[in-house]
Design a protein around this motif. Structure first.
Motif, PDB file in Angstrom:
ATOM      1  N   ALA A   1      -3.690  -1.689  -3.398  1.00  0.00           N
ATOM      2  CA  ALA A   1      -4.485  -2.073  -2.237  1.00  0.00           C
ATOM      3  C   ALA A   1      -5.515  -3.095  -2.682  1.00  0.00           C
TER       4      ALA A   1
ATOM      5  N   GLN B   1       2.730  -0.158  -5.870  1.00  0.00           N
ATOM      6  CA  GLN B   1       1.648   0.252  -4.985  1.00  0.00           C
ATOM      7  C   GLN B   1       0.326  -0.350  -5.433  1.00  0.00           C
TER       8      GLN B   1
ATOM      9  N   ARG C   1       0.822  -1.206   0.000  1.00  0.00           N
ATOM     10  CA  ARG C   1       0.000   0.000   0.000  1.00  0.00           C
ATOM     11  C   ARG C   1       0.859   1.260   0.000  1.00  0.00           C
ATOM     12  N   ASP C   2       2.077   1.152   0.551  1.00  0.00           N
ATOM     13  CA  ASP C   2       2.980   2.294   0.627  1.00  0.00           C
ATOM     14  C   ASP C   2       4.368   1.817   0.191  1.00  0.00           C
TER      15      ASP C   2
END
Length: 287
Positions: free
Chosen positions: A58, A56, A41-42
């Protein structure tokens, strides 16, 4: 991105590399020189590993996930962080993987996952497994028992482990053993297509026995108090957690009481060639 650049990207993707299991697996693969795509996610938190490309994405963001998975053939899917919408996130991510052309998903599930499992989150794992079966992709399920690393962290400040587990047993398993199995499967996924592995430690223990082992190895006085279900809900009310979370906490113990986490398998040793770590051996290694 050019066709040449896309072709040069790793075709193995690993999720959860900023957490314990995904991190162990990513490091093991890097040590073996295996190129991998780290879906995080980061990207700023992704581990800096040779041959690893942070991307990246999600679980709940299907367009981003589908883009991040383009060109991936094998996907290691760690369960999303526990939350009320985790199953929906899993389904969205599985759908993104299928749309991106992923061929094989190795999914981290839970021991005894079933629609009617006592442990509430094991029902979500069962639903995710079914979604994968229906996806058209090949799959392998790694069903983990309770994590033995958590045992000596389950007691309160008074050294008491509390929960309605009775004399039920759990075959607690180490993080490193799960990671070793995952790495083995990811190195040759086709050999494990359609397989469900139940990953356990070398013994099934009651919580009273676990407490005794912790006491003997650490020198701390640790005991187990067998709560009633009503006591369990009352003792956890002070945390102000949502109902679904409290249900999950309590049903971990009631699942043990019903024998749903009992039973030792040889899957870890059979797949990795090494016997799994015991609770005692783990605690002694931490001293």
């Amino acid at each position: 991105m050019s066709d040449t650049a896309a072709a040069d990207r790793p075709t193995l993707a690993v999720t959860g590399s900023t957490g314990w299991l995904g991190g162990l697996v990513a490091r093991a693969l890097a040590d073996l020189g295996v190129p991998q795509r780290l879906l995080v996610r980061d990207v700023g938190r992704a581990p800096n590993l040779p041959g690893a490309e942070p991307v990246q994405a999600a679980y709940a963001d299907r367009p981003a996930a589908e883009s991040a998975l383009a060109g991936v053939e094998t996907l290691f899917m760690v369960s999303a962080a526990e939350n009320e919408h985790r199953l929906a996130e899993h389904r969205a991510f599985v759908d993104a993987a299928a749309a991106a052309g992923v061929r094989h998903v190795v999914y981290v599930s839970f021991f005894g996952a079933a629609p009617d499992a006592t442990f509430t989150l094991a029902r979500d794992h069962a639903a995710t497994e079914q979604h994968l079966r229906d996806s058209g992709m090949a799959w392998t399920f790694l069903r983990d028992n309770l994590y033995l690393e958590f045992v000596d962290k389950m007691m309160g400040e008074d050294g008491v482990i509390r929960g309605p587990a009775g004399e039920g047993r759990a075959a607690v398993v180490a993080h490193e053993d799960i990671a070793r199995v995952a790495s083995t499967v990811l190195l040759d996924p086709s050999a494990h297509a359609g397989e469900t592995y139940s990953l356990t430690g070398p013994e099934s223990l009651t919580f009273a026995e676990m407490a005794a082992v912790v006491s003997e190895v650490t020198g701390r006085e640790v005991t187990f108090h067998d709560e009633t279900v009503e006591e369990a809900y009352a003792s956890r009310a002070v945390y102000g957690a949502p109902d679904w979370q409290v249900d999950a906490w309590v049903s971990t113990y009631t699942a043990v009481a019903k024998g749903e986490l009992d039973g030792v398998t040889d899957d870890v040793e059979r797949l990795t060639g090494r016997p799994p770590l015991s609770l005692r051996a783990y605690l002694e290694s931490q001293r």
